[in-house]
Design a protein around this motif. Structure first.
Motif, PDB file in Angstrom:
ATOM      1  N   ILE A  42       8.494  -5.923  -1.979  1.00  0.00           N
ATOM      2  CA  ILE A  42       8.666  -6.434  -0.685  1.00  0.00           C
ATOM      3  C   ILE A  42       7.209  -6.713  -0.199  1.00  0.00           C
ATOM      4  O   ILE A  42       6.927  -7.897   0.209  1.00  0.00           O
ATOM      5  CB  ILE A  42       8.974  -5.198   0.538  1.00  0.00           C
ATOM      6  N   GLY A  43       6.137  -6.010  -0.458  1.00  0.00           N
ATOM      7  CA  GLY A  43       4.678  -6.525  -0.270  1.00  0.00           C
ATOM      8  C   GLY A  43       4.568  -7.913  -1.074  1.00  0.00           C
ATOM      9  O   GLY A  43       3.957  -8.693  -0.490  1.00  0.00           O
ATOM     10  N   SER A  44       4.642  -7.789  -2.420  1.00  0.00           N
ATOM     11  CA  SER A  44       4.548  -9.007  -3.195  1.00  0.00           C
ATOM     12  C   SER A  44       5.235 -10.336  -2.664  1.00  0.00           C
ATOM     13  O   SER A  44       4.919 -11.254  -2.452  1.00  0.00           O
ATOM     14  CB  SER A  44       4.968  -8.936  -4.590  1.00  0.00           C
ATOM     15  N   GLY A  45       6.752 -10.112  -2.207  1.00  0.00           N
ATOM     16  CA  GLY A  45       7.284 -11.131  -1.502  1.00  0.00           C
ATOM     17  C   GLY A  45       6.780 -11.629  -0.211  1.00  0.00           C
ATOM     18  O   GLY A  45       7.021 -12.789   0.026  1.00  0.00           O
ATOM     19  N   GLY A  46       5.915 -10.782   0.539  1.00  0.00           N
ATOM     20  CA  GLY A  46       5.300 -11.185   1.877  1.00  0.00           C
ATOM     21  C   GLY A  46       3.961 -11.980   1.630  1.00  0.00           C
ATOM     22  O   GLY A  46       3.622 -13.006   2.257  1.00  0.00           O
ATOM     23  N   PHE A  96       0.927  -0.993  -0.093  1.00  0.00           N
ATOM     24  CA  PHE A  96       0.013   0.011  -0.006  1.00  0.00           C
ATOM     25  C   PHE A  96       0.858   1.308  -0.022  1.00  0.00           C
ATOM     26  O   PHE A  96       0.546   2.347  -0.919  1.00  0.00           O
ATOM     27  CB  PHE A  96      -0.800  -0.076   1.329  1.00  0.00           C
ATOM     28  N   LEU A  97       1.751   1.302   0.907  1.00  0.00           N
ATOM     29  CA  LEU A  97       2.764   2.489   0.761  1.00  0.00           C
ATOM     30  C   LEU A  97       3.457   2.777  -0.522  1.00  0.00           C
ATOM     31  O   LEU A  97       3.725   3.702  -0.804  1.00  0.00           O
ATOM     32  CB  LEU A  97       3.817   2.358   2.038  1.00  0.00           C
ATOM     33  N   GLY A  98       4.099   1.718  -1.196  1.00  0.00           N
ATOM     34  CA  GLY A  98       4.362   1.650  -2.365  1.00  0.00           C
ATOM     35  C   GLY A  98       3.588   2.213  -3.431  1.00  0.00           C
ATOM     36  O   GLY A  98       3.962   3.007  -4.244  1.00  0.00           O
ATOM     37  N   LEU A 104       9.164  -0.954  -2.391  1.00  0.00           N
ATOM     38  CA  LEU A 104       8.075  -1.340  -1.366  1.00  0.00           C
ATOM     39  C   LEU A 104       7.207  -2.331  -1.804  1.00  0.00           C
ATOM     40  O   LEU A 104       6.529  -3.143  -1.327  1.00  0.00           O
ATOM     41  CB  LEU A 104       7.509  -0.023  -0.653  1.00  0.00           C
ATOM     42  N   ILE A 105       6.784  -2.056  -3.029  1.00  0.00           N
ATOM     43  CA  ILE A 105       5.658  -2.972  -3.877  1.00  0.00           C
ATOM     44  C   ILE A 105       6.130  -4.409  -4.017  1.00  0.00           C
ATOM     45  O   ILE A 105       5.697  -5.065  -3.725  1.00  0.00           O
ATOM     46  CB  ILE A 105       5.242  -2.394  -5.138  1.00  0.00           C
TER      47      ILE A 105
END
Length: 609
Positions: free
Chosen positions: A153-157, A104-106, A150-151
């Motif tokens: 990292i989000g996908s990676g989690g 979301f932040l990304g 950031l996007i």
């Protein structure tokens, strides 16, 4: 009469009751919605991103494509890190929650680059004020790249944890229909993922093209915050598994232990199982003779100093079990075949060039009277549709029909499917080169050599066959490789089996960047126009495609060698043993009658010969 439970037993009963009241079907909409919204948001950003980098950040085609290659590599690599952190430290719920916030932040940062003029280069007209058209500054690029990071990292989690977290909610061993429930969940999960990607390639791309970047980037950010809120609001309903030691840690221990014990001598007799460390209930007493240098990782040098009274190794970084050693060997064994899929992934990652092609062609569905234009970034949906159609047709039509005709079960072997997929990937690049050659000649004949933004009088539907072939290649090779890994690995390595193809995509993105840089550097020497020029009509994208086609054909030959050297698959060996037993039973039944029992084996042997 039974005595009432004591305080400890009462607490355990209460805890078990609480666990049973959590999870179940009620949690599925929240988990599946989170994954689906994340995919719509993240996949919807990628197709048109090259146009955003070119028009708003004034990147060249080669530089913009390289940035997207790096972003793609990060997006495919971070799931390995996410899976490790989830399994070892954070747990799946916390990992998904943090990752949703990161995505979301990304997306908010990316939306801000479209909303705030000061965070990107000032707009200008190169034809009248070329000297004032500056490049993006370091702080402006830092903001853009931070959004991409950031996007990723989000996908990676989210991506490696959502499927497993959903299965945690439904996995009830006491339920006799447990396997059917899990099968249904997996089906709905993948169906929702496919629908999400189609929506991203159509709806989000259409919004970006017709309503601009501000709304086009704002919608994914809104979807992502909805996904995060839905997931977190249902937190009281979730079953949460305790973290365990990651399998990646166990494999790393094999390497460290083998190196630490490198000076030890292996026993001459491979059956000396007392020399090797294994669990008491293990069927694997000794390691296999292949890759013998790794056997030193489980070689016992001093039993009193290395193994505790409970039977466990005191230092797992100096002594591993035979199972861990064999798991690591299984991983090494599949690496050559795994590497053959990288070339296919390089081919499917050329979406930036395909988007520029589609932009320069007539995208109307019908050239006679139709005014609707297919968005240039939406042509990737033909790849998804082809992939989905092949899976359905193969499973529901081809296999039953051929099995009925032949009178026995039929299926294409996993090795054959992977090979066919790689060959089709070669055909896709060859057709891409021929179509681009035709498009370029048409553009030059119409006087558009110096006008890269001109629309050539040729239908963009000529691009559909290559997208369809890419979809078939992925359906055969990508799914085939995943099945191959699951078949060849022990069950304890299923998480690695699921991660390997994603790792291949990450490596492919990095290698695609290396190939692109080399082509751009070598073909632009001495003032010549680069094959991957910013001007699509002056460049030679067709030559670039032919280079990838040649590399793909060499890769098919490389795969044939790897497949041959790998030998029979686990399933083939198992089926061979079963068929051998069945064959012998039939022979005994047919020709063994009338002979004494002790003579039957000799009769069978003579008949076989």
């Amino acid at each position: 009469m039974e005595s009432p439970p004591n305080e400890t037993e009462a607490k355990q009963i209460q805890l078990n009751g609480a666990k049973k009241s959590k999870g179940g079907i009620i949690t599925m909409p929240f988990i599946i919605a989170n994954e689906a919204f994340e995919k719509v948001a993240s996949y919807g950003l990628l197709p048109n991103m090259i146009m955003y980098l070119i028009t708003d950040y004034r990147f060249g085609v080669a530089k913009g494509t390289n940035v997207l290659f790096m972003w793609s590599a990060a997006t495919y690599f971070t799931p390995l890190l996410g899976a490790f952190l989830s399994d070892s430290y954070l747990g799946r719920f916390l990992t998904i929650s943090i990752a949703s916030l990161s995505s979301f932040l990304g997306m908010v940062l990316l939306w801000l680059t479209a909303m705030l003029p000061q965070v990107k280069p000032s707009p200008c007209d190169p034809t009248t004020a070329e000297s004032h058209c500056g490049s993006a500054t370091a702080p402006q690029l830092a903001l853009l790249y931070s959004a991409f990071a950031l996007i990723s990292i989000g996908s990676g989690g989210i991506r490696p944890c959502s499927l497993a977290f959903g299965a945690d909610q439904l996995d009830n061993k006491e339920n006799p229909k447990n396997e059917r429930v899990l099968e249904s969940f997996f089906g709905w999960y993948y169906a929702s993922s496919a629908v999400a990607v189609l929506i991203a390639f159509t709806g989000i791309v259409y919004i970006q093209e017709h309503l601009g970047w501000r709304i086009g980037f704002g919608v994914p950010a809104v979807l992502m915050v909805i996904a995060a809120l839905l997931f977190v609001l249902a937190s009281p309903l979730y079953v949460r598994r305790n973290v365990t030691k990651s399998l990646f840690t166990g494999l790393a221990q094999v390497v460290v232990a083998a190196y630490a014990n490198r000076k030890l001598s292996l026993p001459d007799n491979q059956d000396s199982f007392d020399c090797y460390y294994h669990m008491k209930d293990s069927d694997l007493k000794t390691p296999s003779p292949k890759l013998r240098f790794l056997n030193k990782a489980c070689l016992i040098s001093n039993r009193e100093e290395e193994i505790g009274s409970d039977g466990f190794a005191l230092n797992p970084w100096r002594l591993c079990t035979t199972e861990k050693v064999e798991e690591f060997k299984a991983l090494i064994k599949v690496i050559p075949i795994w590497s053959t899929g990288i070339m296919m992934s390089i081919n499917t990652s050329q979406s930036s060039f395909q988007l520029l092609q589609a932009t320069s062609m007539d995208r109307r569905l019908s050239r006679h009277g139709s005014s609707f234009q297919v968005p240039a970034g939406s042509f990737g949906m033909f790849t998804i549709i082809a992939l989905a159609m092949w899976v359905v047709l193969y499973d529901r039509a081809i296999i039953p029909l051929v099995s009925k005709i032949r009178g026995r079960p039929f299926r294409l072997s996993v090795k054959l499917r992977m090979g066919l997929g790689l060959f089709i990937s070669f055909l896709a690049m060859a057709i891409s080169a021929m179509v681009e050659n035709f498009r370029r000649k048409k553009a030059l004949s119409q006087g558009y050599a110096n006008n890269a933004n001109a629309v050539v009088d040729i239908s963009a539907m000529w691009l559909v066959p290559q997208y369809v072939l890419h979809g078939l290649a992925e359906a055969l090779t990508a799914i085939g490789q995943t099945e191959f890994f699951y078949t060849e690995f022990p069950k304890s390595m299923s998480s690695i089996a699921a991660s390997l193809f994603g790792l291949g995509m990450a490596v492919a993105s990095l290698l695609a960047s290396v190939i692109l840089n080399a082509v751009n550097e070598l073909t632009s020497r001495n003032g010549k126009e680069s094959w991957v020029s910013d001007n699509i009509n002056k460049g030679h994208y067709n030559y670039y495609y032919w280079l990838l086609a040649i590399m793909s054909f060499i890769n098919v030959i490389y795969y044939a060698i790897c497949s041959w050297s790998y030998g029979p698959l686990f399933d083939q060996m198992r089926n061979g043993r079963v068929n051998g037993v069945r064959e012998e039973e039939e022979l005994l039944d047919i020709v063994g009658k009338g002979f004494e029992k002790e003579d039957r084996s000799e009769v069978v042997k003579n008949v076989k010969e």
